[in-house]
Design an enzyme around this catalytic site. Structure first.
Site, mmCIF file in Angstrom:
data_model
loop_
_atom_site.group_PDB
_atom_site.id
_atom_site.type_symbol
_atom_site.label_atom_id
_atom_site.label_comp_id
_atom_site.label_asym_id
_atom_site.label_seq_id
_atom_site.Cartn_x
_atom_site.Cartn_y
_atom_site.Cartn_z
ATOM 1 N N GLY A 9 0.833 -1.198 0.000
ATOM 2 C CA GLY A 9 0.000 0.000 0.000
ATOM 3 C C GLY A 9 0.864 1.244 0.000
ATOM 4 C CB VAL A 60 -1.420 -7.757 -0.617
ATOM 5 C CG1 VAL A 60 -0.295 -6.760 -0.798
ATOM 6 C CG2 VAL A 60 -2.724 -7.084 -0.181
ATOM 7 C CB SER A 138 -8.555 -0.193 11.543
ATOM 8 O OG SER A 138 -9.626 0.704 11.841
ATOM 9 C CE1 TYR A 151 -10.541 -1.043 6.847
ATOM 10 C CE2 TYR A 151 -11.342 -0.326 8.990
ATOM 11 C CZ TYR A 151 -10.398 -0.274 7.987
ATOM 12 O OH TYR A 151 -9.305 0.548 8.120
ATOM 13 C CB ALA A 153 -14.323 -9.210 11.025
ATOM 14 C CE LYS A 155 -7.438 -2.526 8.185
ATOM 15 N NZ LYS A 155 -6.086 -2.454 7.605
HETATM 16 N N1 LIG Z 1 -7.034 6.624 6.896
HETATM 17 C C1 LIG Z 1 -7.545 6.215 8.043
HETATM 18 O O1 LIG Z 1 -8.216 6.977 8.748
HETATM 19 C C2 LIG Z 1 -7.323 4.815 8.509
HETATM 20 C C3 LIG Z 1 -7.864 4.441 9.751
HETATM 21 C C4 LIG Z 1 -7.654 3.160 10.207
HETATM 22 C C5 LIG Z 1 -6.926 2.267 9.461
HETATM 23 N N2 LIG Z 1 -6.415 2.638 8.247
HETATM 24 C C6 LIG Z 1 -5.670 1.633 7.500
HETATM 25 O O2 LIG Z 1 -4.478 2.188 7.051
HETATM 26 C C7 LIG Z 1 -4.049 1.524 5.863
HETATM 27 C C8 LIG Z 1 -3.687 2.564 4.808
HETATM 28 O O3 LIG Z 1 -4.852 3.288 4.511
HETATM 29 P P1 LIG Z 1 -4.820 4.755 3.892
HETATM 30 O O4 LIG Z 1 -5.759 5.558 4.683
HETATM 31 O O5 LIG Z 1 -3.418 5.177 3.702
HETATM 32 O O6 LIG Z 1 -5.544 4.444 2.498
HETATM 33 P P2 LIG Z 1 -5.136 4.744 0.984
HETATM 34 O O7 LIG Z 1 -6.335 4.314 0.210
HETATM 35 O O8 LIG Z 1 -4.629 6.121 0.849
HETATM 36 O O9 LIG Z 1 -3.924 3.723 0.727
HETATM 37 C C9 LIG Z 1 -4.140 2.346 0.629
HETATM 38 C C10 LIG Z 1 -3.238 1.818 -0.465
HETATM 39 O O10 LIG Z 1 -3.425 0.383 -0.512
HETATM 40 C C11 LIG Z 1 -3.470 0.004 -1.873
HETATM 41 N N3 LIG Z 1 -4.193 -1.260 -2.014
HETATM 42 C C12 LIG Z 1 -5.533 -1.468 -1.889
HETATM 43 N N4 LIG Z 1 -5.818 -2.744 -2.143
HETATM 44 C C13 LIG Z 1 -4.640 -3.365 -2.418
HETATM 45 C C14 LIG Z 1 -4.288 -4.686 -2.768
HETATM 46 N N5 LIG Z 1 -5.221 -5.635 -2.900
HETATM 47 N N6 LIG Z 1 -2.985 -4.971 -2.975
HETATM 48 C C15 LIG Z 1 -2.039 -4.011 -2.874
HETATM 49 N N7 LIG Z 1 -2.318 -2.728 -2.566
HETATM 50 C C16 LIG Z 1 -3.611 -2.416 -2.342
HETATM 51 C C17 LIG Z 1 -4.182 1.152 -2.574
HETATM 52 O O11 LIG Z 1 -3.941 1.130 -3.978
HETATM 53 C C18 LIG Z 1 -3.592 2.343 -1.865
HETATM 54 O O12 LIG Z 1 -2.424 2.799 -2.520
HETATM 55 C C19 LIG Z 1 -5.198 0.621 5.446
HETATM 56 O O13 LIG Z 1 -4.916 -0.713 5.813
HETATM 57 C C20 LIG Z 1 -6.360 1.151 6.238
HETATM 58 O O14 LIG Z 1 -7.328 0.162 6.500
HETATM 59 C C21 LIG Z 1 -6.602 3.892 7.759
#
Ligand SMILES: NC(=O)c1ccc[n+]([C@@H]2O[C@H](COP(=O)([O-])OP(=O)(O)OC[C@H]3O[C@@H](n4cnc5c(N)ncnc54)[C@H](O)[C@@H]3O)[C@@H](O)[C@H]2O)c1
Length: 247
Positions: A9, A60, A138, A151, A153, A155
């Site tokens: 990611g 992934v 998360s 989601y 579950a 995490k």
């Molecule tokens: N932003 C928030 O508030 C928040 C809160 C809790 C958890 N998270 C977690 O943080 C992590 C990053 O999220 P973010 O906010 O930076 O989101 P984002 O959407 O900006 O980045 C996520 C990245 O993951 C990539 N991705 C998605 N599916 C994929 C796959 N199957 N294989 C490879 N890459 C894939 C996307 O292309 C993207 O570049 C995530 O796991 C998300 O669940 C984010």
């Protein structure tokens, strides 16, 4: 010391910031993302800052693709020593409306994707008796999240998986920790806000003791520390970087 770091990611949001922070610490960085263009742009930006970096387009949730990507990484910059799993997707649906297809998709990317990446990377770490794993979970996995049964579950599973890996591989010099963000300003959270799946940033910020949303650098700085030599005695921990939103 320059280590080989893989960040899933890494093309956007938290993962992208983690790539920058690890690069600034002198590590070689492999940016893995399903979005090829984003991964290539991230790697290009890192190289422009003097970081040895490469991009791999990989979903992934597909084990063969993960194995192929890590083989490419080993060939180009060396065996994997640091693995940060930030690839993830978020979906919102009332619990009784979650289709089996949506359930399977979220679990496949967020949980099974993490499983694939850790399982594929750990043998390299065992070989050199050193490794750092940071999973991005998360707060939904800690305290639940309405309309996010799948989601949350996935995490919660990431948190349990990370603790298990910590217990199983501690004796091999490998640490495994998880950061469960609460609300970080990223493309993911902005999309959820635009779709009115979550309250406005101002409303959310008002409920956070720290009085603001998280930034990608808040998460990435902690993640980079957990990947450092100095953090070698921290393992199996759920490190809240959330302004006190979850206590
Ligand atoms: N932003 C928030 O508030 C928040 C809160 C809790 C958890 N998270 C977690 O943080 C992590 C990053 O999220 P973010 O906010 O930076 O989101 P984002 O959407 O900006 O980045 C996520 C990245 O993951 C990539 N991705 C998605 N599916 C994929 C796959 N199957 N294989 C490879 N890459 C894939 C996307 O292309 C993207 O570049 C995530 O796991 C998300 O669940 C984010």
């Amino acid at each position: 010391m320059s280590r080989v770091a893989v960040v899933t990611g890494g093309g956007s949001g938290i993962g992208l910031a983690v790539c920058r922070h690890l690069g600034q610490q002198g590590h070689r960085v492999a940016v893995l993302d399903v979005d090829r263009e984003a991964a290539e742009q991230a790697a290009e930006d890192l190289r422009r800052c003097g970081v040895q970096a490469l991009a791999c387009a990989v979903d992934v949730s597909q084990r063969t693709a993960v194995d192929d990507a890590l083989a490419t990484v080993r060939g180009a910059i060396g065996p994997v020593e640091i693995m940060v799993t930030s690839a993830g997707i978020a979906e919102f649906s009332a619990f009784t409306d979650i289709s089996l297809e949506a359930w399977n998709k979220v679990i496949a990317v967020n949980l099974t994707g993490t499983f694939h990446c850790l399982q594929a990377a750990i043998p390299d770490m065992v070989h050199v008796a050193w490794g750092r794993i940071v999973t991005i979970a998360s707060s939904a996995g800690q305290i639940g999240s309405p309309r996010q049964g799948h989601y949350a579950a996935s995490k919660g599973g990431v948190i349990a998986l990370t603790k298990t890996v910590a217990r199983e591989y501690g004796a091999h010099g490998i640490t495994a920790n998880t950061i469960p963000p609460f609300f970080v300003d990223t493309p993911m959270s902005r999309a959820a806000e635009a779709a009115r799946d979550i309250p406005s940033p101002a409303e959310v910020a008002a409920r956070i003791p720290g009085g603001r949303l998280g930034t990608v650098d808040d998460i990435a700085a902690t993640c980079a520390f957990l990947c450092s030599e100095e953090a070698g005695y921290i393992t199996g921990q759920v490190i809240g970087v959330n302004g006190g939103a979850v206590l």
